[in-house]
Design a protein around this motif. Structure first.
Motif, short mmCIF file in Angstrom:
data_model
loop_
_atom_site.label_atom_id
_atom_site.label_comp_id
_atom_site.label_asym_id
_atom_site.label_seq_id
_atom_site.Cartn_x
_atom_site.Cartn_y
_atom_site.Cartn_z
N TYR A 10 -53.55 36.85 -102.93
CA TYR A 10 -54.92 37.35 -102.81
C TYR A 10 -55.83 36.35 -103.50
N THR A 11 -56.91 35.96 -102.80
CA THR A 11 -57.89 35.03 -103.37
C THR A 11 -59.25 35.72 -103.36
N ALA A 12 -59.83 35.90 -104.53
CA ALA A 12 -61.12 36.56 -104.65
C ALA A 12 -62.23 35.68 -104.08
N PRO A 13 -63.31 36.29 -103.60
CA PRO A 13 -64.42 35.51 -103.04
C PRO A 13 -64.96 34.49 -104.03
N GLY A 14 -65.20 33.28 -103.54
CA GLY A 14 -65.80 32.24 -104.37
C GLY A 14 -64.82 31.46 -105.21
N GLU A 15 -63.55 31.90 -105.25
CA GLU A 15 -62.57 31.17 -106.04
C GLU A 15 -61.87 30.12 -105.17
N PRO A 16 -61.37 29.04 -105.77
CA PRO A 16 -60.73 27.98 -104.98
C PRO A 16 -59.45 28.47 -104.31
#
Length: 262
Positions: A244-250
């Motif tokens: 899971y990658t949160a919005p705005g994170e690389p």
């Protein structure tokens, strides 16, 4: 009873199965899930809960069993097979995250099981058992035809958003990458980095933070959806990676769709 969710069932079947009515809308919980990549060196109990000792209703012919969940050489294996319990002849397997996750990029690399009556899935879900409305985003591979994957969303218990998409080479023959990017006003599905579905209708986009689930199960009654069940002997859903990658994170690994231009 431990947290669990109703099995994924096409909307047309819900009335006949007596599905739960959606819970009243209540204050939306803040997601407590941070970005992660899990390559399954081990099953982290802080992240994952193993379903054990119950089933999701009469349509499901198996009991979730903790002993059917294991890791071999960095691959999470969820097993299905003949295992007698109190009221079921088969055992199946499911894991779910303890944290809930909101908007962001959800990804899984998996190899599905083949066989009529089987369902291999990765999905996000929240619902009445969590004192929340029923919201859900699905990747489901039906063992009767693993050349395809079914996409779907439920919003406050309303589904009927199914779309079936081919999986190049077959979902059961090799590991494939499945991803969805969930935003407030847009939902995009990807297979092996290729965009296969975009949803912009606000009424078809969930809004509540959800848990991530991985599961294999079967039914002998949902024939029109899953096909006529045939005992597969031993069937396995294999999962190589979940993230899971949160919005705005690389982006967190080279193959991630979060690395693509947004």
């Amino acid at each position: 009873m431990p947290n669990h969710r109703p099995a994924l069932i096409p909307l047309i079947m819900l009335v006949g199965l007596g599905a739960m009515a959606p819970a009243p809308v209540s204050a939306q919980p803040k997601p407590n899930g941070e970005s992660f990549v899990d390559n399954f060196d081990r099953l982290d109990p802080k992240r994952w809960f193993i379903s054990d000792g119950w089933n999701n209703g009469d349509h499901q012919n198996c009991t979730w069993l903790k002993r059917n969940v294991g890791i071999t050489d960095g691959v999470l294996k969820l097993n299905y097979g003949a295992q007698k319990t109190k009221d079921r002849a088969y055992g199946c397997a499911e894991v779910q995250t303890n944290p809930r996750y909101s908007y962001g990029t959800f990804e899984v690399r998996l190899k599905a099981a083949k066989g009529p009556g089987l369902n291999s899935s990765m999905f996000s879900y929240i619902g009445p058992v969590h004192k929340q409305p029923w919201d859900e985003i699905d990747f489901e591979i039906l063992g009767k035809d693993p050349s395809k994957v079914q996409l779907n969303q439920y919003i406050n218990g309303k589904g009927n958003n199914e779309k079936t998409v081919p999986v190049p080479g077959g979902a059961d023959t090799a590991f494939n990458d499945y991803a969805f990017v969930w935003e407030k006003d847009r939902l995009r599905y990807y297979i092996n980095g290729k965009l296969v579905q975009t949803v912009t209708d606000p009424s078809a986009i969930p809004s509540h933070p959800q848990k991530i689930y991985l599961a294999i199960w079967a039914s002998e009654t949902l024939k029109s959806w899953l096909g006529t069940f045939v005992d597969p002997g031993q069937a396995v859903l294999e999962v190589d990676r979940v993230s899971y990658t949160a919005p705005g994170e690389p982006c967190q690994f080279p193959e991630s769709v979060a690395c693509l231009p947004q």
